[in-house]
Design an enzyme around this catalytic site. Structure first.
Site, short mmCIF file in Angstrom:
data_model
loop_
_atom_site.label_atom_id
_atom_site.label_comp_id
_atom_site.label_asym_id
_atom_site.label_seq_id
_atom_site.Cartn_x
_atom_site.Cartn_y
_atom_site.Cartn_z
N CYS A 104 63.46 -25.08 -21.98
CA CYS A 104 63.73 -26.31 -21.22
C CYS A 104 63.47 -26.15 -19.73
O CYS A 104 62.75 -26.94 -19.14
CB CYS A 104 65.16 -26.77 -21.49
SG CYS A 104 65.33 -27.38 -23.17
N HIS A 105 64.05 -25.14 -19.11
CA HIS A 105 63.86 -24.97 -17.66
C HIS A 105 63.60 -23.51 -17.28
O HIS A 105 63.79 -23.14 -16.13
CB HIS A 105 65.08 -25.50 -16.89
CG HIS A 105 65.60 -26.79 -17.41
ND1 HIS A 105 66.64 -26.86 -18.31
CD2 HIS A 105 65.18 -28.06 -17.21
CE1 HIS A 105 66.85 -28.13 -18.64
NE2 HIS A 105 65.99 -28.88 -17.99
#
Ligand code: FES
Length: 140
Positions: A104-105
């Site tokens: 995701c990040h």
């Protein structure tokens, strides 16, 4: 179910399996000696999160590899597979530190499931668990 049982005799050296516990993924990793060595060699003073986050230990236990792995069976690492940033499921044996990479990040976890780089604030938590003999693992 409050507890989950895993037959660890089916997990080869180096292999990670994902099991469900209380609706969450839990990663069970039969680490190689090299993966354990890499985790044990890290200076815990350099870790973003210096705490073990291991429900089987005191809350202030430091994040050494021994405190992250299974007591007396240090090749085994059991961690909740939910990124401590915003809850995505990280991908096993990926990222710059050989543990997990969160898609995701971009949080990178090491071979002891400790956060090393990226936005996640804490190590992947170690749930309550116990081994019975060499084959049975009970989580919860
Ligand atoms: Fe994993 Fe953001 S949820 S890095």
């Amino acid at each position: 179910l409050a507890t989950s049982e895993v037959d660890v005799s089916q997990i080869a050296e180096g292999q990670v399996v994902t099991v469900k516990w209380r609706g969450k993924p839990v990663f069970v990793w039969n680490r190689t000696a090299k993966q354990v060595e890499e985790a044990a060699a890290v200076d815990i003073g350099q870790l973003p999160d210096p705490l073990a986050r291991n429900e089987n230990l005191d809350p202030d236990a430091p994040a050494t590899d021994v405190n992250r792995g299974a007591k007396g069976k240090e090749n085994w690492l059991v961690v909740v597979g939910v990124c401590t940033h915003l809850g995505c499921v990280p991908t096993s044996q990926q990222g710059e530190f050989g543990g997990w990479l969160c898609p995701c990040h971009g949080s990178h976890y090491d071979t002891a499931g400790r956060i090393r780089k990226g936005p996640a604030p804490e190590n992947l938590p170690v749930p309550p668990f116990a081994f019975e003999g060499d084959t049975k693992l009970t989580i919860g």
